[in-house]
Design a protein around this motif. Sequence first.
Motif, mmCIF file in Angstrom:
data_model
loop_
_atom_site.group_PDB
_atom_site.id
_atom_site.type_symbol
_atom_site.label_atom_id
_atom_site.label_comp_id
_atom_site.label_asym_id
_atom_site.label_seq_id
_atom_site.Cartn_x
_atom_site.Cartn_y
_atom_site.Cartn_z
ATOM 1 N N LYS A 107 0.815 -1.232 0.139
ATOM 2 C CA LYS A 107 -0.055 -0.052 -0.192
ATOM 3 C C LYS A 107 0.740 1.209 0.014
ATOM 4 O O LYS A 107 0.512 2.230 -0.651
ATOM 5 C CB LYS A 107 -0.963 -0.090 1.107
ATOM 6 C CG LYS A 107 -2.048 1.127 1.118
ATOM 7 C CD LYS A 107 -3.101 0.941 2.311
ATOM 8 C CE LYS A 107 -3.836 2.340 2.569
ATOM 9 N NZ LYS A 107 -4.957 2.061 3.617
ATOM 10 N N LYS A 108 2.016 1.283 0.750
ATOM 11 C CA LYS A 108 2.814 2.235 0.870
ATOM 12 C C LYS A 108 3.674 2.559 -0.506
ATOM 13 O O LYS A 108 3.800 3.732 -0.991
ATOM 14 C CB LYS A 108 3.633 2.085 1.888
ATOM 15 C CG LYS A 108 4.886 3.367 2.180
ATOM 16 C CD LYS A 108 5.618 2.923 3.238
ATOM 17 C CE LYS A 108 6.936 4.292 3.549
ATOM 18 N NZ LYS A 108 7.718 3.887 4.637
ATOM 19 N N HIS A 109 4.206 1.635 -0.861
ATOM 20 C CA HIS A 109 5.276 1.656 -2.148
ATOM 21 C C HIS A 109 4.591 1.464 -3.605
ATOM 22 O O HIS A 109 5.297 1.971 -4.382
ATOM 23 C CB HIS A 109 6.448 0.960 -1.798
ATOM 24 C CG HIS A 109 7.011 1.002 -0.609
ATOM 25 N ND1 HIS A 109 7.999 2.317 -0.486
ATOM 26 C CD2 HIS A 109 7.307 0.437 0.447
ATOM 27 C CE1 HIS A 109 8.505 2.433 0.670
ATOM 28 N NE2 HIS A 109 8.254 1.204 1.147
ATOM 29 N N HIS A 110 3.450 0.934 -3.659
ATOM 30 C CA HIS A 110 2.913 0.648 -4.833
ATOM 31 C C HIS A 110 4.003 -0.217 -5.880
ATOM 32 O O HIS A 110 4.374 0.202 -7.020
ATOM 33 C CB HIS A 110 2.378 1.956 -5.544
ATOM 34 C CG HIS A 110 1.450 2.640 -4.758
ATOM 35 N ND1 HIS A 110 0.029 2.130 -4.526
ATOM 36 C CD2 HIS A 110 1.574 3.784 -3.980
ATOM 37 C CE1 HIS A 110 -0.431 2.983 -3.677
ATOM 38 N NE2 HIS A 110 0.207 4.118 -3.463
ATOM 39 N N PRO A 111 4.281 -1.154 -5.412
ATOM 40 C CA PRO A 111 5.450 -1.978 -6.165
ATOM 41 C C PRO A 111 5.119 -2.483 -7.710
ATOM 42 O O PRO A 111 3.931 -2.759 -7.778
ATOM 43 C CB PRO A 111 6.097 -3.148 -5.414
ATOM 44 C CG PRO A 111 4.880 -3.270 -4.611
ATOM 45 C CD PRO A 111 4.061 -1.861 -4.383
ATOM 46 N N SER A 112 6.062 -2.693 -8.589
ATOM 47 C CA SER A 112 5.655 -3.421 -9.821
ATOM 48 C C SER A 112 5.826 -4.808 -9.506
ATOM 49 O O SER A 112 5.137 -5.576 -10.376
ATOM 50 C CB SER A 112 6.645 -2.981 -10.829
ATOM 51 O OG SER A 112 6.520 -1.417 -11.070
ATOM 52 N N LEU A 113 6.572 -5.295 -8.612
ATOM 53 C CA LEU A 113 7.279 -6.434 -8.427
ATOM 54 C C LEU A 113 7.253 -6.960 -6.650
ATOM 55 O O LEU A 113 7.384 -5.981 -6.291
ATOM 56 C CB LEU A 113 8.233 -6.905 -8.936
ATOM 57 C CG LEU A 113 8.523 -7.048 -10.590
ATOM 58 C CD1 LEU A 113 10.052 -7.359 -10.990
ATOM 59 C CD2 LEU A 113 7.695 -8.498 -10.997
ATOM 60 N N VAL A 114 6.412 -8.201 -6.664
ATOM 61 C CA VAL A 114 6.886 -8.680 -5.208
ATOM 62 C C VAL A 114 7.522 -9.979 -5.197
ATOM 63 O O VAL A 114 6.997 -10.731 -6.312
ATOM 64 C CB VAL A 114 5.520 -8.766 -4.447
ATOM 65 C CG1 VAL A 114 6.014 -9.618 -3.164
ATOM 66 C CG2 VAL A 114 4.949 -7.561 -4.214
ATOM 67 N N VAL A 115 8.622 -10.222 -4.755
ATOM 68 C CA VAL A 115 9.255 -11.752 -4.685
ATOM 69 C C VAL A 115 9.005 -12.381 -3.402
ATOM 70 O O VAL A 115 8.914 -11.797 -2.263
ATOM 71 C CB VAL A 115 10.929 -11.246 -4.798
ATOM 72 C CG1 VAL A 115 11.684 -12.553 -4.825
ATOM 73 C CG2 VAL A 115 11.230 -10.689 -5.955
ATOM 74 N N ALA A 116 8.797 -13.525 -3.540
ATOM 75 C CA ALA A 116 8.441 -14.554 -2.645
ATOM 76 C C ALA A 116 9.215 -15.829 -2.324
ATOM 77 O O ALA A 116 9.541 -16.183 -3.509
ATOM 78 C CB ALA A 116 6.912 -14.735 -2.472
ATOM 79 N N HIS A 117 9.572 -15.857 -1.237
ATOM 80 C CA HIS A 117 10.251 -17.309 -0.957
ATOM 81 C C HIS A 117 9.506 -18.326 0.006
ATOM 82 O O HIS A 117 9.276 -17.842 1.040
ATOM 83 C CB HIS A 117 11.793 -17.240 -0.407
ATOM 84 C CG HIS A 117 12.727 -16.268 -1.039
ATOM 85 N ND1 HIS A 117 12.860 -16.323 -2.386
ATOM 86 C CD2 HIS A 117 13.659 -15.340 -0.504
ATOM 87 C CE1 HIS A 117 13.892 -15.328 -2.637
ATOM 88 N NE2 HIS A 117 14.176 -14.512 -1.404
ATOM 89 N N PRO A 118 9.402 -19.429 -0.315
ATOM 90 C CA PRO A 118 9.039 -20.471 0.506
ATOM 91 C C PRO A 118 10.623 -21.164 0.980
ATOM 92 O O PRO A 118 11.512 -21.310 0.187
ATOM 93 C CB PRO A 118 8.384 -21.605 -0.090
ATOM 94 C CG PRO A 118 8.258 -21.136 -1.699
ATOM 95 C CD PRO A 118 8.978 -20.269 -1.626
ATOM 96 N N TYR A 119 10.684 -21.376 2.404
ATOM 97 C CA TYR A 119 11.969 -21.823 2.973
ATOM 98 C C TYR A 119 12.077 -23.057 3.277
ATOM 99 O O TYR A 119 10.857 -23.513 3.985
ATOM 100 C CB TYR A 119 12.065 -20.913 4.142
ATOM 101 C CG TYR A 119 12.208 -19.324 3.908
ATOM 102 C CD1 TYR A 119 13.539 -18.585 3.256
ATOM 103 C CD2 TYR A 119 11.389 -18.557 3.983
ATOM 104 C CE1 TYR A 119 13.432 -17.424 3.235
ATOM 105 C CE2 TYR A 119 11.358 -17.085 3.690
ATOM 106 C CZ TYR A 119 12.348 -16.428 3.498
ATOM 107 O OH TYR A 119 12.701 -15.437 3.056
#
Length: 355
Positions: free
Chosen positions: A96-108
């Motif tokens: 909500k704050k940064h309005h990114p174009s991408l989000v990266v996610a890792h399962p660990y």
Amino acid sequence: MKKEVGSIFPLSDSVINQAESEQAQQNDDRIYYSLCREALSDIAHAFGETSKTVLIPAYTCQTVITPFEEAGWRCEYYSINRDLRIDTSNLLSLVKKHHPSLVVAHPYFGMDLNDDEMKALTAIKEQEIAVVLDLTQCLFSTKHYPFASFVVASYRKWLPIPDGGYLKNMTDAVKICQPEAENDDFTDRELAAMYLRGQYFANGEQRTKAISIRLSKSADHIADSNIAPHKMSQVAYNLMQNENLEVNQQRRFENYTYLYQKVRESDKVAKVCKNIDVVTTAPLYFSIFVQDRLSLQRPLAQEAIYAPVIWPVEDERVLINDEVKYIYDHILAIPIDQRYDEKDMQRAVEIMNNY
């Protein structure tokens, strides 16, 4: 010579020669890269007029961050809890704050994303934000992740191959093409390092081992200084086709389960995962939190067990809170791959339980 646990996979001359003579065909919908960071670089460069802001898990490898930085992206970091689950409220507030174009996610470490994480990432996709799912820690996951725009992973951390990773493009909005050239300098040095490691296991000569380590480090230097995309080498792809992946996964599960059942928790050592039922796919390592890592790594190394820190901090901007800092300061990885059996795990348990 004590059997070594950890470090470089060995390869024999005959295995290398056979793989170099084969021409297995890549005939699926994955794009095969020499290194996973090169896939991330292609993703970063594929986006045109966007905010060029990416949200990355604060607990991550520098090789995830660098491709975006080199492509001119602004990297912001969201929190990971001590149980290696996404702090979903923090993630959504940063979206909500940064309005990114991408989000990266890792399962660990073999823990597929849970329902709360899935819900949060699905909500992000619904805001027309692309999600990059990095499955390097859960390479063989069979879970369906419909929110992912891109799936990436590294093969070479799991298998006796000199290089290799992949990208699966799940969106029609961004076009990414297969690289044409192999990463010859990198691959040749890694192959030589793996061959010499096999020679060392046969003859026990420390000089052979030392040269193997130097070659592998020089290959890493090449990778760090040249992030341009390359395709996975043919020899690595051929070697991978000859691996029994089901047996490899089973052995990892068995080794992980043995350590989980036998390692005694104390004020010095604690399991990162508190419920083995959430380990739903083959883990890359067995992870523990250690009060003083060096004081445990030393006796492990004396028994030829090399437990790496996953990952060292190279940019302190990832240390966004005490929870994340605790992970970086205390996590240690015990190798559990297909080269090892219960006797090898027993050696590690004895050291950890007497620590």
